[in-house]
Design a protein around this motif. Structure first.
Motif, mmCIF file in Angstrom:
data_model
loop_
_atom_site.group_PDB
_atom_site.id
_atom_site.type_symbol
_atom_site.label_atom_id
_atom_site.label_comp_id
_atom_site.label_asym_id
_atom_site.label_seq_id
_atom_site.Cartn_x
_atom_site.Cartn_y
_atom_site.Cartn_z
ATOM 1 N N TRP A 1 53.579 45.510 -15.936
ATOM 2 C CA TRP A 1 53.550 45.536 -14.477
ATOM 3 C C TRP A 1 52.337 44.809 -13.912
ATOM 4 C CZ3 TRP A 1 54.288 51.572 -14.463
ATOM 5 C CH2 TRP A 1 55.542 51.884 -14.978
ATOM 6 N N THR A 2 51.504 44.289 -14.780
ATOM 7 C CA THR A 2 50.291 43.594 -14.354
ATOM 8 C C THR A 2 50.446 42.103 -14.616
ATOM 9 O OG1 THR A 2 49.020 45.544 -15.023
ATOM 10 C CG2 THR A 2 47.779 43.539 -14.549
ATOM 11 N N SER A 3 49.980 41.292 -13.700
ATOM 12 C CA SER A 3 50.093 39.839 -13.839
ATOM 13 C C SER A 3 49.377 39.353 -15.097
ATOM 14 C CB SER A 3 49.492 39.153 -12.608
ATOM 15 O OG SER A 3 49.337 37.774 -12.822
ATOM 16 N N LEU A 4 49.995 38.402 -15.770
ATOM 17 C CA LEU A 4 49.385 37.810 -16.959
ATOM 18 C C LEU A 4 48.058 37.149 -16.625
ATOM 19 C CD1 LEU A 4 49.458 36.827 -19.913
ATOM 20 C CD2 LEU A 4 50.865 34.908 -19.147
ATOM 21 N N LEU A 5 47.997 36.498 -15.479
ATOM 22 C CA LEU A 5 46.757 35.850 -15.073
ATOM 23 C C LEU A 5 45.650 36.873 -14.853
ATOM 24 C CD1 LEU A 5 45.319 33.239 -14.315
ATOM 25 C CD2 LEU A 5 46.167 33.533 -11.973
ATOM 26 N N VAL A 6 45.993 38.033 -14.274
ATOM 27 C CA VAL A 6 44.995 39.081 -14.035
ATOM 28 C C VAL A 6 44.475 39.624 -15.357
ATOM 29 C CG1 VAL A 6 44.666 41.397 -13.097
ATOM 30 C CG2 VAL A 6 45.944 39.693 -11.788
ATOM 31 N N ARG A 7 45.369 39.871 -16.313
ATOM 32 C CA ARG A 7 44.940 40.405 -17.614
ATOM 33 C C ARG A 7 44.051 39.407 -18.352
ATOM 34 N NH1 ARG A 7 50.295 42.055 -20.540
ATOM 35 N NH2 ARG A 7 51.292 40.726 -18.985
ATOM 36 N N THR A 8 44.414 38.132 -18.297
ATOM 37 C CA THR A 8 43.606 37.116 -18.972
ATOM 38 C C THR A 8 42.244 36.965 -18.305
ATOM 39 O OG1 THR A 8 45.638 35.939 -19.566
ATOM 40 C CG2 THR A 8 43.578 34.725 -19.735
ATOM 41 N N THR A 9 42.216 37.004 -16.977
ATOM 42 C CA THR A 9 40.941 36.907 -16.266
ATOM 43 C C THR A 9 40.061 38.120 -16.561
ATOM 44 O OG1 THR A 9 42.090 35.718 -14.497
ATOM 45 C CG2 THR A 9 39.898 36.551 -14.002
ATOM 46 N N ALA A 10 40.686 39.281 -16.735
ATOM 47 C CA ALA A 10 39.909 40.476 -17.093
ATOM 48 C C ALA A 10 39.219 40.295 -18.444
ATOM 49 C CB ALA A 10 40.819 41.697 -17.112
ATOM 50 N N TRP A 11 39.915 39.704 -19.400
ATOM 51 C CA TRP A 11 39.287 39.436 -20.702
ATOM 52 C C TRP A 11 38.158 38.415 -20.573
ATOM 53 C CZ3 TRP A 11 39.024 42.318 -24.640
ATOM 54 C CH2 TRP A 11 40.075 43.153 -25.007
ATOM 55 N N TYR A 12 38.322 37.465 -19.658
ATOM 56 C CA TYR A 12 37.242 36.503 -19.424
ATOM 57 C C TYR A 12 35.989 37.230 -18.944
ATOM 58 C CZ TYR A 12 34.523 32.961 -16.955
ATOM 59 O OH TYR A 12 33.496 32.174 -16.495
ATOM 60 N N VAL A 13 36.163 38.207 -18.061
ATOM 61 C CA VAL A 13 35.011 38.974 -17.565
ATOM 62 C C VAL A 13 34.418 39.837 -18.679
ATOM 63 C CG1 VAL A 13 34.302 40.756 -15.921
ATOM 64 C CG2 VAL A 13 35.915 38.961 -15.219
ATOM 65 N N LEU A 14 35.260 40.435 -19.508
ATOM 66 C CA LEU A 14 34.770 41.324 -20.563
ATOM 67 C C LEU A 14 34.049 40.578 -21.676
ATOM 68 C CD1 LEU A 14 37.865 43.682 -20.908
ATOM 69 C CD2 LEU A 14 35.642 44.295 -19.943
ATOM 70 N N LEU A 15 34.520 39.380 -21.998
ATOM 71 C CA LEU A 15 34.027 38.688 -23.190
ATOM 72 C C LEU A 15 32.920 37.683 -22.931
ATOM 73 C CD1 LEU A 15 37.458 37.957 -24.951
ATOM 74 C CD2 LEU A 15 35.860 39.823 -25.427
ATOM 75 N N GLN A 16 32.621 37.365 -21.692
ATOM 76 C CA GLN A 16 31.594 36.363 -21.435
ATOM 77 C C GLN A 16 30.221 36.858 -21.900
ATOM 78 O OE1 GLN A 16 30.774 35.691 -17.241
ATOM 79 N NE2 GLN A 16 31.817 37.600 -16.721
ATOM 80 N N PRO A 17 29.255 35.940 -22.098
ATOM 81 C CA PRO A 17 27.948 36.332 -22.659
ATOM 82 C C PRO A 17 27.283 37.494 -21.936
ATOM 83 C CG PRO A 17 28.146 33.955 -22.589
ATOM 84 C CD PRO A 17 29.363 34.490 -21.898
ATOM 85 N N GLY A 18 27.430 37.574 -20.634
ATOM 86 C CA GLY A 18 26.852 38.690 -19.897
ATOM 87 C C GLY A 18 27.854 39.762 -19.554
ATOM 88 N N GLY A 19 28.989 39.791 -20.266
ATOM 89 C CA GLY A 19 30.061 40.719 -19.956
ATOM 90 C C GLY A 19 29.869 42.090 -20.564
ATOM 91 N N VAL A 20 30.902 42.911 -20.398
ATOM 92 C CA VAL A 20 30.834 44.308 -20.825
ATOM 93 C C VAL A 20 30.684 44.425 -22.336
ATOM 94 C CG1 VAL A 20 32.079 46.499 -20.854
ATOM 95 C CG2 VAL A 20 32.178 45.030 -18.817
ATOM 96 N N VAL A 21 31.456 43.638 -23.092
ATOM 97 C CA VAL A 21 31.442 43.765 -24.552
ATOM 98 C C VAL A 21 30.069 43.431 -25.112
ATOM 99 C CG1 VAL A 21 32.420 42.885 -26.701
ATOM 100 C CG2 VAL A 21 33.907 43.283 -24.723
ATOM 101 N N ASN A 22 29.484 42.325 -24.691
ATOM 102 C CA ASN A 22 28.161 41.957 -25.185
ATOM 103 C C ASN A 22 27.085 42.927 -24.701
ATOM 104 O OD1 ASN A 22 27.978 39.495 -26.912
ATOM 105 N ND2 ASN A 22 29.168 38.587 -25.258
ATOM 106 N N SER A 23 27.241 43.463 -23.506
ATOM 107 C CA SER A 23 26.266 44.445 -23.014
ATOM 108 C C SER A 23 26.310 45.723 -23.855
ATOM 109 C CB SER A 23 26.552 44.772 -21.545
ATOM 110 O OG SER A 23 26.440 43.621 -20.738
#
Length: 417
Positions: free
Chosen positions: A244-266
């Motif tokens: 029920w969630t847009s593919l673009l939204v899910r992919t952009t969410a991973w971009y936010v999570l995985l970037q150098p200053g994102g949640v995963v690296n933090s």
């Protein structure tokens, strides 16, 4: 006539009349069903099948030169292709350049020829600008005086190939091959080869994502299938909600999570597991993570639908006969779930082959999949012929994979739910 024979004949006629009436009713029902489905069939043919066939047909068409310079195209098709042509073809070239410029088709012709050799556009435009209205004594020396390249056999060879339709040039270019001046097929130089490596990379990424989805999805499907119905239905929401969630939204969410200053690296830095940001985006790692997340529900649902139909009494019977729980699971339960595994792997692999948005947002320069190259050819380069050739190979490969999968696994016997 005896009464028994008369009764037999009457009975045979009755059965024949009954079969005829039944067949007529069946034909009537089939015709009604066809009429009801006709609007959908027309819609699919006009909006789905026809555009695909049109794109695939462009992979063997050379229409630009024929539409912009029809006289020159006809003469080039009759020319033997040896050396530099005679005065007649040079005159047709001059007339064709004037005609294409007046009809505003010269840019289209120049773009098509520029695919064969990058200098062709400048050659055509320069020649068209310098052609005078008055007719010279001979067009051949006049055009060569404008640009010496018109005296090159290679230029005329490329012009002749652009006039031929159907043509194998796009299909060859899609696998990094070309026709040599001698007429043979040869591979392009290593520094110009792009597409064979892209096809191999697409297959590798798709296979890896399929493996990850299988490893992650099988335990989840088993848990959902063996939990009580109430708990299983609640957890199933976490599998269905991503649809029920847009593919673009899910992919952009991973971009936010995985970037150098994102949640995963933090989180990794906060736990002391990493002293500096780990590169998780704009590389192959980001592509695999994003595509696995997007395609994982397809694997889970395919396996879950089969697991729900596996009777639990088989495993209990194996345990009661002395089998270890692990042995009972591997030798009794797992073989019965293989149809779901096969269906999920086939579905995920085929979907991954044509993925575009996730690799484009999360991948790097060396992670382009074939769908991205098709998009570049259609949106940026406007090379519909090469885009059609790449699409044709992708369709052919998918069909080959389906055939092999069907022969090895038997997809016709798989249960999709």
């Amino acid at each position: 006539m005896p009464a028994s024979i008369h009764a037999s004949i009457t009975d045979s006629r009755t059965r024949a009349d009954g079969r005829a009436s039944y067949n007529k009713a069946q034909r009537r029902a089939s015709m009604r069903a066809l009429l009801l489905a006709l609007p959908l069939i027309v819609f699919l043919l006009s909006t789905f099948i026809a555009p695909i066939l049109l794109l695939l047909s462009r992979s063997v068409q050379n229409h630009e030169l024929a539409e912009g310079m029809p006289g020159l195209t006809h003469a080039l098709n009759a020319w033997d292709g040896n050396g530099v042509p005679d005065e007649h073809i040079f005159a047709l070239l001059a007339a064709g350049l004037k005609e294409a410029q007046e009809n505003e088709q010269l840019g289209t012709v120049a773009r098509r020829l520029n695919f064969a050799q990058p200098e062709f556009r400048s050659l055509l435009m320069r020649t068209a600008r310098n052609i005078r209205d008055d007719t010279p004594p001979a067009w051949k020396p006049a055009l060569i005086a404008i640009d010496e390249r018109w005296n090159s056999p290679e230029i005329w060879r490329l012009l002749k190939r652009a006039a031929e339709s159907p043509t194998p040039d796009y299909l060859l270019a899609a696998v990094d091959a070309q026709v040599t001046p001698q007429g043979s097929i040869a591979s392009m130089p290593a520094n110009a080869s792009v597409y064979r490596e892209a096809f191999g990379r697409t297959i590798w990424i798709s296979a890896t994502v399929t493996l990850f989805c299988l490893v992650l999805g099988y335990p989840v499907a088993w848990l959902l299938a063996n939990l009580p119905a109430k708990s299983g239905n609640r957890l199933m929401l976490f599998v269905i909600v991503p649809f029920w969630t847009s593919l673009l939204v899910r992919t952009t969410a991973w971009y936010v999570l995985l970037q150098p200053g994102g949640v995963v690296n933090s989180v990794l830095s906060g736990l002391g597991l990493a002293s500096h940001p780990i590169p998780l985006v704009f590389n192959r790692t980001g592509v695999l993570i994003g595509m696995t997340h997007v395609l994982l529900p397809y694997m889970i649902l395919a396996i879950y639908s089969v697991m729900k139909s596996v009777p639990p009494v088989y495993v209990r019977a194996a345990k009661s006969l002395g089998a270890h729980p692990f042995t009972a699971f591997v030798r009794v339960y797992m073989p019965q779930t293989l149809p779901g595994v096969g269906a999920g792997c086939f579905l995920v692999f085929v979907l991954a082959l044509g993925y575009y948005i996730t690799p484009a947002l999360l991948g790097g320069a060396g992670d382009e999949m074939i769908s991205q190259l098709i998009a570049i050819q259609t949106n940026t380069q406007l090379n519909w012929g090469l885009a059609g050739a790449l699409s044709a190979y992708l369709v052919i490969f998918t069909a080959i994979f389906y055939f092999l999968f069907n022969r090895i696994v038997g997809i016709d016997r798989l249960r999709f739910g």
